[in-house]
Design an enzyme around this catalytic site. Structure first.
Site, PDB file in Angstrom:
ATOM      1  N   SER A 255       0.847  -1.191   0.000  1.00  0.00           N
ATOM      2  CA  SER A 255       0.000   0.000   0.000  1.00  0.00           C
ATOM      3  C   SER A 255       0.883   1.242   0.000  1.00  0.00           C
ATOM      4  CB  SER A 255      -0.901   0.017   1.230  1.00  0.00           C
ATOM      5  OG  SER A 255      -0.144   0.426   2.349  1.00  0.00           O
ATOM      6  N   LYS A 256       0.221   2.389  -0.039  1.00  0.00           N
ATOM      7  CA  LYS A 256       0.940   3.665  -0.105  1.00  0.00           C
ATOM      8  C   LYS A 256       1.906   3.849   1.057  1.00  0.00           C
ATOM      9  CE  LYS A 256      -2.663   6.147  -2.540  1.00  0.00           C
ATOM     10  NZ  LYS A 256      -3.977   6.594  -2.161  1.00  0.00           N
ATOM     11  N   ARG A 257       1.610   3.173   2.165  1.00  0.00           N
ATOM     12  CA  ARG A 257       2.490   3.309   3.329  1.00  0.00           C
ATOM     13  C   ARG A 257       3.897   2.789   3.024  1.00  0.00           C
ATOM     14  NH1 ARG A 257       1.756  -0.041   6.959  1.00  0.00           N
ATOM     15  NH2 ARG A 257       0.310  -1.274   5.729  1.00  0.00           N
ATOM     16  N   HIS A 258       3.978   1.806   2.101  1.00  0.00           N
ATOM     17  CA  HIS A 258       5.276   1.212   1.799  1.00  0.00           C
ATOM     18  C   HIS A 258       6.107   2.078   0.850  1.00  0.00           C
ATOM     19  CE1 HIS A 258       2.828  -2.396   2.895  1.00  0.00           C
ATOM     20  NE2 HIS A 258       3.889  -2.591   3.638  1.00  0.00           N
TER      21      HIS A 258
END
Ligand code: GLU
Length: 524
Positions: A255-258
């Protein structure tokens, strides 16, 4: 069903193309190519509230950038078109009615207030959510009376109340669901006459003669329902193959967190499509033992369903970086120029949006970092007028720099800062930055005095000759080669990290290189 392999990528245009979607598209494409089959691109735009034209554009644009071509669908059309679901709404209505006539589906007249009430009761009593099948039991007379009264309705599938549904998944084997665990009589046709994803998806896969459904594992819970729908229609269902998950390094779904996930962002960060295609093709599939690099054609020749992995794939940004650097090194000088120019001038891919929350820093691109901007005539120009460079000079200089920076680039974006020293007179570096750790000010001055001869040699000797000269000079001065080169590099390029020094001096020209050295000596 014929034996022809017909597969599809069927995205819903409700968001930008991201790694997961591209992986699905790519595997379907590779499978079609490996089998001499057909790859279909279908637009599942049934959700009109989340639909946006820009996502459709992004889909076509991304596929073109990656070089993934489809045989049927999209703007291309084909025998079983249209391939855009919003252009097929009448068809879905007809098929939904057909199921009602066969007794496999029914009209439901429950209004939203009633559905809300059921939902509330279910939550309060901790019951499983879903429709209570109230209208499943209406008599034909009741249905007729409601229809005659013009009451709005939806059409729901009659999911069997007992028994089990089993399907075979190519990768995961047999999967069995209790029918009571399938959503209770899901809506096929909405009250506005629009189909739901399930109806449109099944009707289209059937009519478009799709042989294999390859999609992300998150669709597994929908598959028992789809199998029931095929049974209701009396159609044979395609083979199913649910692809392994793509996770981040922490084992959670990517996800964008990565980091970056959208393809636009990878483009804005200076990745080459060759690298993305190659790396994404490895997410959950193997090709040849001990080989890393493949072109799209080479992947297609080797792709096998048997080589898919069950275990989730881990998206490793470092590994992708390695692929990117590799493909950058393989470009010709002209190609590298073409790919880096947007980042040098801050145009094209460099203008694509980067998620501000991305933990990775934003790249330094554009005239502010390179000293080169893009003219309205489509030719690059030097921002600093005092440099007296024509567009032709700029282009020639950039082409001259390309082979030098090529080895050092991991991302196309990095080119901007690396070429800067050619398009501006760098400020004379502060004294503390000029002096190597092991030398003092006097020694550094001595180095720069000797560097003048070295600069001359760059234009008299070949590369090896100039290098040998620098080595001999360093030895003569009793210092390491690195300590000789560092102050020279700082003086000539204004930076400790620059393209290889001898090549840089050659592109800069003798006079300008000497001038920069003189200026620097004067500060010591
Ligand atoms: N429209 C669905 C999606 O957005 C397609 C899922 C499927 O392949 O059946 O992914």
């Amino acid at each position: 069903m014929s034996n022809e392999v017909r597969v599809r990528y069927a995205p819903s245009p409700t968001g930008m193309q991201h790694i997961g979607g591209v992986r699905t598209a790519l595997f379907n494409y590779l499978y079609a190519r490996s089998q001499g089959g057909k790859f279909i691109l279908r637009l599942e735009d049934t959700d009109r509230t989340r639909y946006d034209e820009k996502y459709v554009k992004n889909l076509y644009d991304t596929m073109a950038w990656l070089g993934i071509e489809w045989d049927e669908g999209g703007e291309k059309g084909g025998e079983y078109g249209p391939y855009v679901q919003s252009e097929r709404f009448e068809l879905y209505k007809k098929y939904a009615q057909e199921l009602v006539e066969k007794g496999e589906a029914y009209y439901c007249f429950c209004d939203s207030e009633r559905l809300e009430r059921i939902k509330k009761i279910q939550t309060e009593n901790k019951m499983a959510p879903g429709y209570d099948r109230n209208c499943r039991h209406l008599t034909p007379e009741e249905v007729k009376a409601n229809l005659d009264a013009g009451k709005p309705y939806v059409i729901r599938l009659k999911v069997p109340l007992e028994g089990e549904t089993t399907f075979h998944d190519h990768l995961l084997g047999d999967i069995t669901w209790k029918n009571e665990d399938i959503s209770p009589d899901p809506v096929l046709l909405k009250s506005d006459g629009f189909p739901t994803y399930h109806l449109a998806n099944i009707v289209d896969d059937h009519l478009m003669k799709v042989s294999h459904v390859m999609r992300a594992q998150e669709w597994i819970p929908s598959t028992p329902l789809h199998v029931q729908m095929y049974r209701s229609f009396g159609w044979e269902h395609p083979e199913f193959c649910h692809l392994p998950m793509v996770n981040g390094a922490d084992g959670k779904k990517l996800s964008k967190r990565h980091g970056s996930t959208s393809l636009n962002e990878f483009r804005a960060r200076g990745y080459l499509p060759q690298a993305i295609v190659n790396y994404v093709a490895l997410l959950g599939c193997s090709y040849e033992e001990g080989r890393d690099f493949y072109t799209l054609d080479e992947l297609a020749e080797r792709f096998k369903l048997e080589h898919l992995n069950k275990a989730p794939a881990v998206f490793d940004y470092k590994k992708l970086e390695f692929y990117n650097a590799n493909y950058i090194r393989q470009l010709s000088t002209e190609e590298l120029y073409k790919w880096t120019l947007p980042f040098i001038t801050g145009t094209g891919d460099a203008t694509l949006e980067i998620n501000p929350e991305n933990p990775q820093p934003k790249p330094n691109v554009g005239p502010e970092f390179s000293g080169v901007a893009m003219g309205e005539d489509g030719e690059p120009y030097c921002v600093d007028k005092s440099m007296n460079m024509t567009s032709a000079d700029v282009k020639k200089t950039l082409l001259g720099l390309m082979p030098l920076i090529q080895e050092r680039l991991k991302f196309l974006t990095e080119a901007a800062e690396m070429v800067h020293f050619m398009f501006t007179e760098p400020a004379v570096p502060p004294v503390e930055q000029l002096i190597p750790k092991k030398l003092d000010q006097a020694k550094t001055k001595e180095v720069l005095e000797n560097a003048k001869e070295f600069v001359s040699k760059v234009f008299e000797l070949d590369h090896e000759g100039a290098e040998a000269f620098a080595k001999a000079k360093a030895e003569e001065l009793g210092i390491k080669l690195g300590d000789f080169m560092m102050p020279v590099r700082m003086a000539v390029t204004g930076s400790r990290v620059s393209p290889p020094l001898i090549g840089s001096i050659a592109v800069l020209g003798k006079e300008r290189a000497l001038e920069r050295i003189e200026r620097t000596i004067a500060t010591l």
